[in-house]
Design an enzyme around this catalytic site. Structure first.
Site, mmCIF file in Angstrom:
data_model
loop_
_atom_site.group_PDB
_atom_site.id
_atom_site.type_symbol
_atom_site.label_atom_id
_atom_site.label_comp_id
_atom_site.label_asym_id
_atom_site.label_seq_id
_atom_site.Cartn_x
_atom_site.Cartn_y
_atom_site.Cartn_z
ATOM 1 C CG ASP A 181 -1.994 -1.055 1.176
ATOM 2 O OD1 ASP A 181 -2.276 -1.526 0.071
ATOM 3 O OD2 ASP A 181 -2.536 -1.405 2.236
ATOM 4 C CE LYS A 193 -8.654 -0.604 -2.904
ATOM 5 N NZ LYS A 193 -7.624 -1.588 -2.527
ATOM 6 C CG ASP A 206 -3.353 -5.729 12.438
ATOM 7 O OD1 ASP A 206 -2.480 -6.579 12.678
ATOM 8 O OD2 ASP A 206 -4.561 -6.006 12.322
ATOM 9 C CB THR A 209 -3.372 -0.893 14.446
ATOM 10 O OG1 THR A 209 -4.262 -0.069 13.683
ATOM 11 C CG2 THR A 209 -3.630 -0.676 15.926
ATOM 12 C CG MET A 239 -8.692 6.376 6.467
ATOM 13 S SD MET A 239 -9.253 4.779 5.797
ATOM 14 C CE MET A 239 -9.718 3.896 7.304
#
Length: 475
Positions: free
Chosen positions: A251, A273, A306, A334, A386
């Site tokens: 990613d 993304k 994670d 995470t 996000m």
């Protein structure tokens, strides 16, 4: 080459250890593991040695050293700080051509102990010939992180089957290919790494009886959490599987330095993304992973943070599992845990927060998917991934449902990187803070944010304290 590296069988062979302190105890612990017959010469013993004294193959002579004690001994280890005694033992050992190791005195050694990486029966010894012991320790740590604990069992299984493989595969080239491609780097090794030795044995038997000469190998998929950014937060297990991968699908959030740790010949493909920028849809990505594995590749799906925390790892594994492809998961740290720790913000605290909620900001647009009333508990820390786009909705819904406008908030961008940036304010400032924050950002809402000023330890302190925060927390 100053020393010849050798592996010596000491089982039931006499070894003399002179000295009864903690250094002697460490050496004796190693000698015990290989079954040596140990005699200790020392006036007194440390507590650790007293515990093992009456175990098999260990005896203690409470006398001063005499040269005759070297008779019929094949190795002597000297651990005292008595220079004259050490010199006497060395001179007499040399006369008898007995191997001697005098701890921390290279000039009185005919043999030295290397740093040992033990994956029995695989053993690796590292030595600088006494010149750089700290460097040797560092190298040992690196090798320890690279070699999986399952390596020893894998080697033992190979030893059990070696003669049968030779009978089944007469051709030397085909036999070498079998060991390299199918056994050590294939599905069997993966099963052993996953702690499934019985299944590995069955697959071995089936493969040997049915698939010899077949060049097709089974692929597999490993989901690896790369952590929030700092290369040091990649797990040892994650590093190990990355270095075995044929293909790495990563990613945008994965640190490029982590990618550099992969095999140099591995195919690295970005499938990340971003808002308005999808290299491929999730459905396309799922099928792409399956196709790569079906072609026999060891695929690593490398995700920031994670895989199972807002990483769509569960969705990908559903498709991989249905396709009958072997898989495993290596958890990562995470962002909600790693980034806040680097910002000096504890997620829970007996005085400020009794619980923590991890959520994504994608659905925080005012509909009924979010229980805003529950999230408005003042003793609950909110970690929002996000959340930049919907920051205004998040702020408004929390305030409407009772969360104080003076609740401390932090917006952390580039968390755990050297250029980490922390913006701190109050809930009423949240949308303003997210507008000036960099990408990617993590939102932290709760009274624990106020502890940042005391617990900050990494990078810069919070850069832009909003006026409302200063007013609300100066009283």
């Amino acid at each position: 080459m100053e020393y010849l590296p050798l592996f010596i069988d000491l089982k039931n062979r006499p070894v003399l250890v002179v000295g009864g302190g903690i250094v002697a105890a460490r050496k004796i612990k190693i000698l015990q593991r290989v079954g040596a017959m140990i005699t200790i010469i020392a006036p007194t013993l440390c507590t650790e040695l007293k515990k093992v004294l009456f175990k098999q193959n260990i005896s203690w002579i409470e006398k001063k050293f005499q040269p005759i004690m070297l008779d019929k001994v094949i190795l002597v280890i000297v651990t005292t700080n008595n220079a004259k005694l050490n010199a006497l033992i060395y001179q007499n050992a040399e006369k008898r051509h007995i191997l001697i190791n005098t701890v921390d005195d290279k000039n009185k050694c005919s043999c030295i102990f290397p740093a040992i990486i033990d994956r029995d029966p695989i053993l690796i010894g590292i030595s600088s010939c006494g010149t750089a012991p700290i460097l040797v320790r560092i190298l040992r740590e690196k090798f320890e992180s690279l070699l999986p604990k399952s390596l020893g069992f894998l080697s033992k299984l190979a030893g059990i089957w070696r003669s049968r493989v030779r009978q089944h595969i007469v051709d030397v080239v085909l036999r070498r290919r079998f060991w390299e491609k199918i056994f050590y780097n294939g599905h069997i090794a993966t099963l052993i790494e996953q702690g499934r030795p019985e299944e590995a044995n069955k697959v071995f038997k089936y493969t040997l009886n049915n698939d010899v000469g077949n060049n097709n190998k089974k692929g597999n998929v490993t989901l690896v959490g790369a952590g929030p950014g700092d290369i040091g937060l990649l797990t040892i297990r994650g590093l190990q599987v990355m270095q075995q991968a044929d293909v790495i699908l990563y990613d945008y959030l994965v640190n490029s330095e982590i990618l550099d740790l992969a095999r140099k010949d591995a195919n690295k493909i970005c499938v990340g993304k971003r808002v308005g920028d999808h290299s491929m849809s999730q459905k396309e990505l799922n099928q792409f992973i399956v196709r790569l594995a079906q072609k026999g590749n060891k695929v690593v799906r490398l995700k920031g943070g994670d895989s199972f925390v807002f990483g769509r790892g569960g969705e990908e594994l559903e498709i991989i599992s249905k396709a009958g492809i072997s898989f495993q998961v290596v958890p990562g740290i995470t962002a909600g845990i790693g980034v806040t720790a680097y910002a000096g913000i504890p997620l829970t605290h007996r005085k400020y927060a009794h619980s923590v909620v991890f959520m994504t900001g994608h659905n925080a647009n005012g509909d009924n998917q979010v229980n805003w009333a529950a999230l408005s508990d003042y003793q609950r820390t909110l970690i929002i991934y996000m959340g930049k786009i919907n920051a205004l909705n998040i702020r408004n819904n929390l305030i409407i449902h009772g969360r104080s406008i003076n609740t401390p908030v932090a917006v952390i961008s580039r968390g755990t990187y050297q250029n980490q940036k922390i913006l701190i304010g109050t809930l009423i400032d949240l949308e303003k803070l997210t507008r000036i924050a960099d990408y990617p950002s993590l939102l932290v809402i709760g009274d624990v944010v106020s502890l940042h000023s005391q617990m900050h330890w990494f990078g810069q302190k919070a850069l832009n304290y909003c006026p409302t925060y200063l007013i609300a927390h100066s009283m």
